[in-house]
Design a protein around this motif. Sequence first.
Motif, PDB file in Angstrom:
ATOM      1  N   ASN A 148       1.010  -1.328  -0.077  1.00  0.00           N
ATOM      2  CA  ASN A 148       0.239  -0.069   0.132  1.00  0.00           C
ATOM      3  C   ASN A 148       0.971   1.196   0.167  1.00  0.00           C
ATOM      4  O   ASN A 148       2.005   1.216   0.096  1.00  0.00           O
ATOM      5  CB  ASN A 148      -1.114   0.017   1.088  1.00  0.00           C
ATOM      6  N   CYS A 149       0.336   2.207  -0.573  1.00  0.00           N
ATOM      7  CA  CYS A 149       1.307   3.713  -0.023  1.00  0.00           C
ATOM      8  C   CYS A 149       0.271   4.070   0.708  1.00  0.00           C
ATOM      9  O   CYS A 149      -0.620   4.839   1.066  1.00  0.00           O
ATOM     10  CB  CYS A 149       1.008   4.251  -1.280  1.00  0.00           C
ATOM     11  N   GLN A 150       1.712   5.201   1.783  1.00  0.00           N
ATOM     12  CA  GLN A 150       1.027   5.657   2.236  1.00  0.00           C
ATOM     13  C   GLN A 150       1.378   7.144   2.662  1.00  0.00           C
ATOM     14  O   GLN A 150       2.350   6.954   1.987  1.00  0.00           O
ATOM     15  CB  GLN A 150       1.901   5.057   4.567  1.00  0.00           C
ATOM     16  N   TYR A 151       0.533   7.845   3.296  1.00  0.00           N
ATOM     17  CA  TYR A 151       0.849   9.797   3.437  1.00  0.00           C
ATOM     18  C   TYR A 151       0.937   9.815   5.068  1.00  0.00           C
ATOM     19  O   TYR A 151       0.092  10.123   5.747  1.00  0.00           O
ATOM     20  CB  TYR A 151      -0.069  10.692   2.610  1.00  0.00           C
ATOM     21  N   ILE A 152       2.085  10.245   4.875  1.00  0.00           N
ATOM     22  CA  ILE A 152       2.864  10.579   6.838  1.00  0.00           C
ATOM     23  C   ILE A 152       2.413  11.937   6.744  1.00  0.00           C
ATOM     24  O   ILE A 152       3.707  12.411   5.893  1.00  0.00           O
ATOM     25  CB  ILE A 152       4.069  10.174   6.920  1.00  0.00           C
ATOM     26  N   LYS A 153       1.974  12.325   7.279  1.00  0.00           N
ATOM     27  CA  LYS A 153       1.950  14.049   7.460  1.00  0.00           C
ATOM     28  C   LYS A 153       1.728  15.279   6.479  1.00  0.00           C
ATOM     29  O   LYS A 153       2.536  15.325   6.695  1.00  0.00           O
ATOM     30  CB  LYS A 153       2.807  14.119   8.460  1.00  0.00           C
ATOM     31  N   GLN A 154       0.690  14.421   5.277  1.00  0.00           N
ATOM     32  CA  GLN A 154       0.861  14.699   4.418  1.00  0.00           C
ATOM     33  C   GLN A 154      -0.178  15.028   4.242  1.00  0.00           C
ATOM     34  O   GLN A 154      -1.752  15.274   4.391  1.00  0.00           O
ATOM     35  CB  GLN A 154       0.610  13.957   2.760  1.00  0.00           C
ATOM     36  N   ASP A 155      -1.207  16.938   4.014  1.00  0.00           N
ATOM     37  CA  ASP A 155      -2.065  17.691   3.823  1.00  0.00           C
ATOM     38  C   ASP A 155      -2.666  17.097   2.383  1.00  0.00           C
ATOM     39  O   ASP A 155      -4.102  16.956   2.464  1.00  0.00           O
ATOM     40  CB  ASP A 155      -1.741  19.077   3.897  1.00  0.00           C
ATOM     41  N   GLU A 156      -2.531  16.919   1.029  1.00  0.00           N
ATOM     42  CA  GLU A 156      -2.372  16.622   0.061  1.00  0.00           C
ATOM     43  C   GLU A 156      -2.358  15.722  -0.307  1.00  0.00           C
ATOM     44  O   GLU A 156      -0.930  15.144  -0.324  1.00  0.00           O
ATOM     45  CB  GLU A 156      -3.023  17.538  -0.983  1.00  0.00           C
ATOM     46  N   ALA A 157      -2.734  14.539  -1.079  1.00  0.00           N
ATOM     47  CA  ALA A 157      -2.280  13.548  -1.846  1.00  0.00           C
ATOM     48  C   ALA A 157      -1.014  13.690  -3.354  1.00  0.00           C
ATOM     49  O   ALA A 157      -2.484  14.001  -3.557  1.00  0.00           O
ATOM     50  CB  ALA A 157      -2.934  12.118  -1.658  1.00  0.00           C
ATOM     51  N   TYR A 158       0.224  13.718  -3.554  1.00  0.00           N
ATOM     52  CA  TYR A 158       0.265  13.172  -5.474  1.00  0.00           C
ATOM     53  C   TYR A 158       0.717  12.463  -5.329  1.00  0.00           C
ATOM     54  O   TYR A 158       0.813  11.200  -4.899  1.00  0.00           O
ATOM     55  CB  TYR A 158       0.755  15.030  -4.835  1.00  0.00           C
ATOM     56  N   LEU A 159       1.104  12.247  -6.521  1.00  0.00           N
ATOM     57  CA  LEU A 159       2.217  11.331  -7.578  1.00  0.00           C
ATOM     58  C   LEU A 159       3.477  10.855  -6.898  1.00  0.00           C
ATOM     59  O   LEU A 159       3.731   9.525  -7.352  1.00  0.00           O
ATOM     60  CB  LEU A 159       1.642  11.657  -8.483  1.00  0.00           C
ATOM     61  N   ASP A 160       3.884  12.074  -5.793  1.00  0.00           N
ATOM     62  CA  ASP A 160       5.278  12.007  -5.900  1.00  0.00           C
ATOM     63  C   ASP A 160       5.355  12.491  -4.476  1.00  0.00           C
ATOM     64  O   ASP A 160       6.413  12.744  -3.619  1.00  0.00           O
ATOM     65  CB  ASP A 160       6.209  13.016  -6.881  1.00  0.00           C
ATOM     66  N   ASN A 161       4.552  11.686  -3.363  1.00  0.00           N
ATOM     67  CA  ASN A 161       4.839  12.400  -2.108  1.00  0.00           C
ATOM     68  C   ASN A 161       4.354  11.259  -1.351  1.00  0.00           C
ATOM     69  O   ASN A 161       3.654  11.228  -0.090  1.00  0.00           O
ATOM     70  CB  ASN A 161       4.173  13.678  -1.310  1.00  0.00           C
ATOM     71  N   GLY A 162       4.331  10.069  -1.330  1.00  0.00           N
ATOM     72  CA  GLY A 162       3.355   8.734  -0.571  1.00  0.00           C
ATOM     73  C   GLY A 162       4.581   7.726  -0.451  1.00  0.00           C
ATOM     74  O   GLY A 162       6.095   7.759  -1.042  1.00  0.00           O
ATOM     75  N   THR A 163       4.417   7.141   0.406  1.00  0.00           N
ATOM     76  CA  THR A 163       5.930   5.272  -0.407  1.00  0.00           C
ATOM     77  C   THR A 163       5.948   5.179  -1.407  1.00  0.00           C
ATOM     78  O   THR A 163       6.745   4.360  -0.967  1.00  0.00           O
ATOM     79  CB  THR A 163       4.866   4.807   1.304  1.00  0.00           C
ATOM     80  N   VAL A 164       4.437   5.039  -1.863  1.00  0.00           N
ATOM     81  CA  VAL A 164       4.818   4.784  -3.249  1.00  0.00           C
ATOM     82  C   VAL A 164       4.462   6.147  -4.352  1.00  0.00           C
ATOM     83  O   VAL A 164       3.843   6.973  -3.947  1.00  0.00           O
ATOM     84  CB  VAL A 164       3.674   4.062  -3.806  1.00  0.00           C
ATOM     85  N   ARG A 165       5.742   6.435  -4.359  1.00  0.00           N
ATOM     86  CA  ARG A 165       5.880   7.768  -5.573  1.00  0.00           C
ATOM     87  C   ARG A 165       6.255   7.383  -6.657  1.00  0.00           C
ATOM     88  O   ARG A 165       7.595   6.901  -6.321  1.00  0.00           O
ATOM     89  CB  ARG A 165       6.117   9.213  -4.861  1.00  0.00           C
ATOM     90  N   PHE A 166       6.638   8.886  -8.138  1.00  0.00           N
ATOM     91  CA  PHE A 166       7.197   8.228  -8.886  1.00  0.00           C
ATOM     92  C   PHE A 166       7.982   9.996  -8.703  1.00  0.00           C
ATOM     93  O   PHE A 166       8.572  10.944  -8.405  1.00  0.00           O
ATOM     94  CB  PHE A 166       6.642   9.312 -10.084  1.00  0.00           C
ATOM     95  N   ILE A 167       9.214   9.240  -9.035  1.00  0.00           N
ATOM     96  CA  ILE A 167      11.168  10.412  -8.852  1.00  0.00           C
ATOM     97  C   ILE A 167      10.845  10.947 -10.332  1.00  0.00           C
ATOM     98  O   ILE A 167      10.813  12.278 -10.194  1.00  0.00           O
ATOM     99  CB  ILE A 167      12.032   9.327  -9.206  1.00  0.00           C
ATOM    100  N   ASP A 168       9.967  10.658 -11.408  1.00  0.00           N
ATOM    101  CA  ASP A 168      10.536  11.258 -12.709  1.00  0.00           C
ATOM    102  C   ASP A 168       8.615  10.443 -13.177  1.00  0.00           C
ATOM    103  O   ASP A 168       8.706   9.575 -12.813  1.00  0.00           O
ATOM    104  CB  ASP A 168      10.859  11.534 -13.331  1.00  0.00           C
ATOM    105  N   ALA A 169       8.881  10.575 -14.706  1.00  0.00           N
ATOM    106  CA  ALA A 169       8.098   9.958 -15.599  1.00  0.00           C
ATOM    107  C   ALA A 169       9.040   8.852 -16.394  1.00  0.00           C
ATOM    108  O   ALA A 169       8.265   7.780 -16.401  1.00  0.00           O
ATOM    109  CB  ALA A 169       8.618  10.606 -17.124  1.00  0.00           C
ATOM    110  N   LYS A 170      10.408   8.362 -15.407  1.00  0.00           N
ATOM    111  CA  LYS A 170      11.032   7.233 -15.726  1.00  0.00           C
ATOM    112  C   LYS A 170      11.130   5.733 -14.885  1.00  0.00           C
ATOM    113  O   LYS A 170      11.581   4.625 -14.419  1.00  0.00           O
ATOM    114  CB  LYS A 170      12.286   6.873 -16.801  1.00  0.00           C
ATOM    115  N   HIS A 171      10.632   6.273 -13.789  1.00  0.00           N
ATOM    116  CA  HIS A 171      11.205   6.113 -12.234  1.00  0.00           C
ATOM    117  C   HIS A 171      10.064   5.572 -10.878  1.00  0.00           C
ATOM    118  O   HIS A 171       9.441   7.449 -11.074  1.00  0.00           O
ATOM    119  CB  HIS A 171      12.831   6.135 -11.702  1.00  0.00           C
ATOM    120  N   VAL A 172      10.421   4.973 -10.135  1.00  0.00           N
ATOM    121  CA  VAL A 172       9.182   4.590  -9.184  1.00  0.00           C
ATOM    122  C   VAL A 172       9.578   4.111  -8.000  1.00  0.00           C
ATOM    123  O   VAL A 172      10.828   3.563  -8.547  1.00  0.00           O
ATOM    124  CB  VAL A 172       7.839   3.854  -9.640  1.00  0.00           C
TER     125      VAL A 172
END
Length: 445
Positions: A148-172
């Motif tokens: 699962n992707c967890q959001y720790i102390k985040q006000d809003e969820a994005y594709l690049d700020n969870g425990t599962v996140r995109f570094i860029d368009a080529k890396h996760v």
Amino acid sequence: MKRMSSLEYHFGVKVRFYPSNNQKKMIKQNYDAQRFVYNQYVGAGRLIYHVKKANRIKQLSSGLPFVMQGMSEYENQQALRMIDTQDLISKPKNIRDKYDFLRVEDIDSLAIANAIQNYHKAWRNYHKIGYGIPTFHKKRSNWSYQTNCQYIKQDEAYLDNGTVRFIDAKHVKLPKLGIVRIAGLRKLIKKRLLDRIPTRIGTASIKKTADDQFYLSLQLGSDIAFVKDYAKTQKQIGIDLNLDNFLTDSNGAMVANPRFYCRAKKKLAHAQRILSRRERRAKKEGRSLCESKNYQKQRLAVAKLHDRIRRQRQDFLQVLSTALIKNHDLVVAEELRSKNLLKNHALAQSISDAGWRSFLTMLEYKADLHGKKFVTIDPKFTTQRCHNCGNIMGQNGYKKLTLKDRKWTCPVCGSYHIRDWNASVNILEKSKGIWKNPKIKKQSK
């Protein structure tokens, strides 16, 4: 931050990724741990069920249902095992406390939690639909586990700020595995990443196929729609799925059946004969199949052939379903039950090769996704009925049409019909409720 279930729109993304050798070992570890935990729960559930059933039978046979008779030594051992088992599965953390190898640093705790959740979900589905009791998961050449992707102390969820996140368009970045390279993203996901559109990642499924390809499946949720609705065309269409052609629509157009499996059958049979020969040789020499390099090479070759057939079929169905949904506001098809159709052994292989059930599923979710309408209707009489006068063959003394009758003339109104086109027109009319009553000729005295 909103929960995944409370978000208005949901979307699934599947991408291929390329792990290192060390990451492959970690994926195998997590797969084995998840399978072990799931099997522990299945075994525990079966033990508790059988002990309770045996005790119940003993009480009823004694004639004293409210009094427990003395138990033998074996029964005492079984009762103690049941108590230990109940304690083991009462809390998810208990199983990790008992088996130390589940606390290895490389094993994701969320993978174990998902295994337990999937076990309970399987039982809920069984009680809901009446079949599908959880069974033991066997060792396979394809691996998969879920985190699962967890959001720790985040006000809003994005594709690049969870425990599962995109570094860029080529890396996760994935829990425990770290950063992995992916094949590429769809434009709509890449746009959300670059424009930082609020999007939550729910579950992440890591899978290795039998032909050693690795895939990452992500469940996304957002209050902003992922795709736009297709423009309205004011067109409606009925489709009849068949084996002669893949489908015939109510406009008279036909789509040829590609028969991907049938075309590759000869090559596949040759590869499977080699695989069987190498398996027999390894067993004769007393070697394990896991350690037999020639067997594993051939197993991989067979798996790649199967995967090629699957991808060809998948691509064909995706393109065709998208075209139908995009160009029509209403698409109507028969409600086909593949499980029942496959009981016909003469046609089972061709029906499996066509992929009807997958095609109907694609039409259903794409219509919902793009603001169109897809409905299925009861196929009763759609093939036997004349759409011009409403006469039904097989009734009123008329001979019923067989599978060999691809073209026929209505004995009542004299209309000439191509069987599949006539059926597709009937399917569309039945969904709209405009079936005509049959015209019965009056006999002269």
